[in-house]
Design a protein around this motif. Structure first.
Motif, short mmCIF file in Angstrom:
data_model
loop_
_atom_site.label_atom_id
_atom_site.label_comp_id
_atom_site.label_asym_id
_atom_site.label_seq_id
_atom_site.Cartn_x
_atom_site.Cartn_y
_atom_site.Cartn_z
N LEU A 87 0.85 -1.19 0.00
CA LEU A 87 0.00 0.00 0.00
C LEU A 87 0.89 1.24 0.00
O LEU A 87 1.79 1.36 0.83
CB LEU A 87 -0.91 0.02 1.23
N LEU A 88 0.63 2.14 -0.95
CA LEU A 88 1.29 3.45 -0.94
C LEU A 88 0.30 4.46 -0.38
O LEU A 88 -0.72 4.75 -1.02
CB LEU A 88 1.71 3.87 -2.35
N TYR A 89 0.57 4.97 0.81
CA TYR A 89 -0.29 6.02 1.37
C TYR A 89 0.39 7.35 1.08
O TYR A 89 1.49 7.62 1.59
CB TYR A 89 -0.50 5.84 2.87
N VAL A 90 -0.25 8.17 0.24
CA VAL A 90 0.37 9.43 -0.18
C VAL A 90 -0.23 10.59 0.63
O VAL A 90 -1.45 10.74 0.72
CB VAL A 90 0.16 9.68 -1.69
N THR A 91 0.66 11.38 1.20
CA THR A 91 0.26 12.61 1.88
C THR A 91 1.14 13.73 1.33
O THR A 91 1.90 13.51 0.38
CB THR A 91 0.39 12.46 3.41
N ASP A 92 1.03 14.93 1.87
CA ASP A 92 1.93 16.00 1.43
C ASP A 92 2.37 16.83 2.63
O ASP A 92 2.08 16.49 3.78
CB ASP A 92 1.28 16.85 0.32
N THR A 93 3.06 17.91 2.36
CA THR A 93 3.68 18.68 3.45
C THR A 93 2.70 19.63 4.14
O THR A 93 3.05 20.24 5.15
CB THR A 93 4.87 19.50 2.91
N VAL A 94 1.49 19.76 3.61
CA VAL A 94 0.49 20.66 4.20
C VAL A 94 -0.47 19.89 5.10
O VAL A 94 -0.94 20.38 6.12
CB VAL A 94 -0.32 21.37 3.08
N GLU A 95 -0.73 18.65 4.73
CA GLU A 95 -1.77 17.85 5.39
C GLU A 95 -1.36 17.41 6.80
O GLU A 95 -0.21 17.03 7.03
CB GLU A 95 -2.00 16.61 4.52
N LYS A 96 -2.32 17.44 7.70
CA LYS A 96 -2.07 16.98 9.08
C LYS A 96 -2.35 15.47 9.17
O LYS A 96 -3.32 14.98 8.60
CB LYS A 96 -3.00 17.73 10.05
N PRO A 97 -1.52 14.74 9.93
CA PRO A 97 -1.69 13.30 10.03
C PRO A 97 -3.05 12.84 10.58
O PRO A 97 -3.48 11.73 10.32
CB PRO A 97 -0.56 12.87 10.97
N VAL A 114 3.22 -1.01 4.25
CA VAL A 114 2.73 0.33 3.90
C VAL A 114 3.92 1.25 3.71
O VAL A 114 4.76 1.39 4.60
CB VAL A 114 1.80 0.90 5.01
N LEU A 115 4.01 1.85 2.53
CA LEU A 115 5.00 2.90 2.29
C LEU A 115 4.27 4.23 2.40
O LEU A 115 3.36 4.51 1.62
CB LEU A 115 5.63 2.77 0.90
N LEU A 116 4.63 5.03 3.39
CA LEU A 116 4.00 6.33 3.57
C LEU A 116 4.86 7.37 2.85
O LEU A 116 6.01 7.61 3.23
CB LEU A 116 3.90 6.68 5.05
N LEU A 117 4.30 7.96 1.81
CA LEU A 117 5.06 8.88 0.96
C LEU A 117 4.63 10.32 1.26
O LEU A 117 3.47 10.67 1.06
CB LEU A 117 4.82 8.55 -0.52
N ILE A 118 5.56 11.12 1.77
CA ILE A 118 5.27 12.54 2.02
C ILE A 118 5.68 13.30 0.76
O ILE A 118 6.88 13.50 0.50
CB ILE A 118 6.03 13.07 3.25
N ASN A 119 4.70 13.68 -0.03
CA ASN A 119 4.94 14.32 -1.32
C ASN A 119 5.13 15.84 -1.17
O ASN A 119 4.80 16.41 -0.14
CB ASN A 119 3.77 14.01 -2.26
N LYS A 120 5.66 16.45 -2.22
CA LYS A 120 5.84 17.92 -2.33
C LYS A 120 6.85 18.44 -1.31
O LYS A 120 6.70 19.54 -0.78
CB LYS A 120 4.49 18.65 -2.17
N ILE A 121 7.90 17.65 -1.04
CA ILE A 121 8.88 18.09 -0.02
C ILE A 121 9.74 19.26 -0.53
O ILE A 121 10.46 19.87 0.26
CB ILE A 121 9.77 16.95 0.48
N ASP A 122 9.65 19.56 -1.82
CA ASP A 122 10.36 20.74 -2.34
C ASP A 122 9.73 22.04 -1.82
O ASP A 122 10.29 23.12 -1.99
CB ASP A 122 10.37 20.73 -3.88
N LEU A 123 8.55 21.93 -1.16
CA LEU A 123 7.86 23.12 -0.66
C LEU A 123 8.04 23.33 0.84
O LEU A 123 7.33 24.10 1.46
CB LEU A 123 6.35 23.00 -0.96
N ILE A 124 9.01 22.61 1.45
CA ILE A 124 9.14 22.67 2.91
C ILE A 124 10.63 22.64 3.30
O ILE A 124 11.45 22.09 2.56
CB ILE A 124 8.38 21.47 3.55
N ASN A 125 10.97 23.22 4.47
CA ASN A 125 12.37 23.15 4.89
C ASN A 125 12.64 21.88 5.71
O ASN A 125 11.72 21.20 6.15
CB ASN A 125 12.80 24.42 5.64
N PRO A 147 10.13 10.51 2.12
CA PRO A 147 9.81 11.83 1.59
C PRO A 147 10.10 11.87 0.08
O PRO A 147 11.15 11.38 -0.36
CB PRO A 147 10.77 12.77 2.35
N ILE A 148 9.17 12.43 -0.71
CA ILE A 148 9.34 12.46 -2.17
C ILE A 148 8.86 13.79 -2.74
O ILE A 148 8.17 14.56 -2.07
CB ILE A 148 8.56 11.32 -2.87
#
Length: 293
Positions: A87-97, A114-125, A147-148
């Protein structure tokens, strides 16, 4: 030994699931726009190599349903938890867990990797990313967090490597020359719907369904008749536009994308019809191919 498995992609709306799916499969299978609720069905993309078959599955974004269509979309997302090998669970840098805790509880209880993928990491420090990883680790302690950035193609090779390691030994599930479980007509409806999502505002795109009534293919060309269904007469007027200009733009842009997709000349005719409240009708939703049970 041959490996084969189902890799299902889930997550909330607008986190980049479809962009990731297209990247991993290498085909433009899932329409990806900037609007939520773009994906309404569960769409499979099949990646074949000599000794491996990975069946990726993109699902609608998880949301609390307000009408029958959204109930169907949630059913597609939940079904992806049942038959996954990974399972790929995709989230991003804005969303709360803690968003969508009911669905998250189901993810926490599944028995597959489960691979938890935090997407859009280019938008966060970096500091914020470390904090986010810690929060997600608390929420899903058994998940492997990667992180991806799907858009920048960052770390997606790492995701692919882990998928190949995790899928089981198995003969292929589909013919090796097959790249999706959907018929050609399905992609016609998705491409036309994508253009409507891009060119119209507010409620219009979500009130639209597209049905292909004619798909006639020969060696060099495809003749297509497509009906765009809306829920109201006023919406029909908006879709068609002044002197038919809006509809003509949708048809022209759809035809260009379809020609690229199929590699053939496309002759496309579009019509607009009213089907009142189709999003809340069991009968109409079933006719349009949605899963209601």
């Amino acid at each position: 030994m041959h490996k084969a498995g189902f890799v299902n992609i889930v997550g909330n709306p607008n986190v980049g699931k479809s962009t990731l799916m297209n990247l991993l499969v290498g085909e433009r299978i899932s329409i990806a726009t900037f609007k939520a609720q773009t994906t309404r069905h569960r769409i499979m993309g099949i990646l074949n190599t000599e000794d491996m078959q990975i069946v990726f599955s993109d699902t609608p974004g998880v949301l609390k349903p307000n009408y029958k269509l959204q109930e169907s979309m949630l059913n597609f997302s939940q079904s992806a938890l049942v038959d996954a090998d990974v399972l790929l669970y995709v989230t991003d840098t804005v969303e709360k867990p803690d968003k969508n805790s009911d669905f998250m509880e189901k993810v926490r209880n599944i028995k597959v990797p489960v691979l938890l993928l935090i997407n859009k990491i280019d938008l966060i420090n970096q500091d914020l990313l470390i904090k986010l990883v810690e929060e997600w680790h608390e929420m899903l302690p058994d998940a492997e967090i990667i992180p991806i950035s799907a858009k920048a193609k960052f770390n997606t090779d790492v995701v692919m490597k882990r998928i190949k390691e995790l899928i089981p030994d198995s003969p292929p599930y589909f013919d090796k020359d097959q790249w999706t479980d959907k018929p050609a007509r399905f992609f016609v409806t998705e491409i036309i719907r994508e253009k409507i999502l891009l060119y119209y505002d507010k409620e219009i795109p979500y009130s639209v369904e597209v049905v292909v009534e004619k798909f006639k293919e020969d060696a060099k060309s495809i003749h297509i008749n497509a009906v765009i269904y809306v829920e109201r007469d006023s919406q029909k007027g908006i879709i068609i536009g002044h002197q038919g200009k809006a509809l003509k733009k949708v048809a022209t842009e759809s035809r260009k994308t379809l020609e690229h997709f199929f590699g053939k000349s496309i002759y496309l005719e579009t019509f607009v019809k009213v089907d009142k409240d189709w999003r809340s009708s069991d009968k109409e939703l079933k006719n349009f191919g949605y899963q209601l049970d």
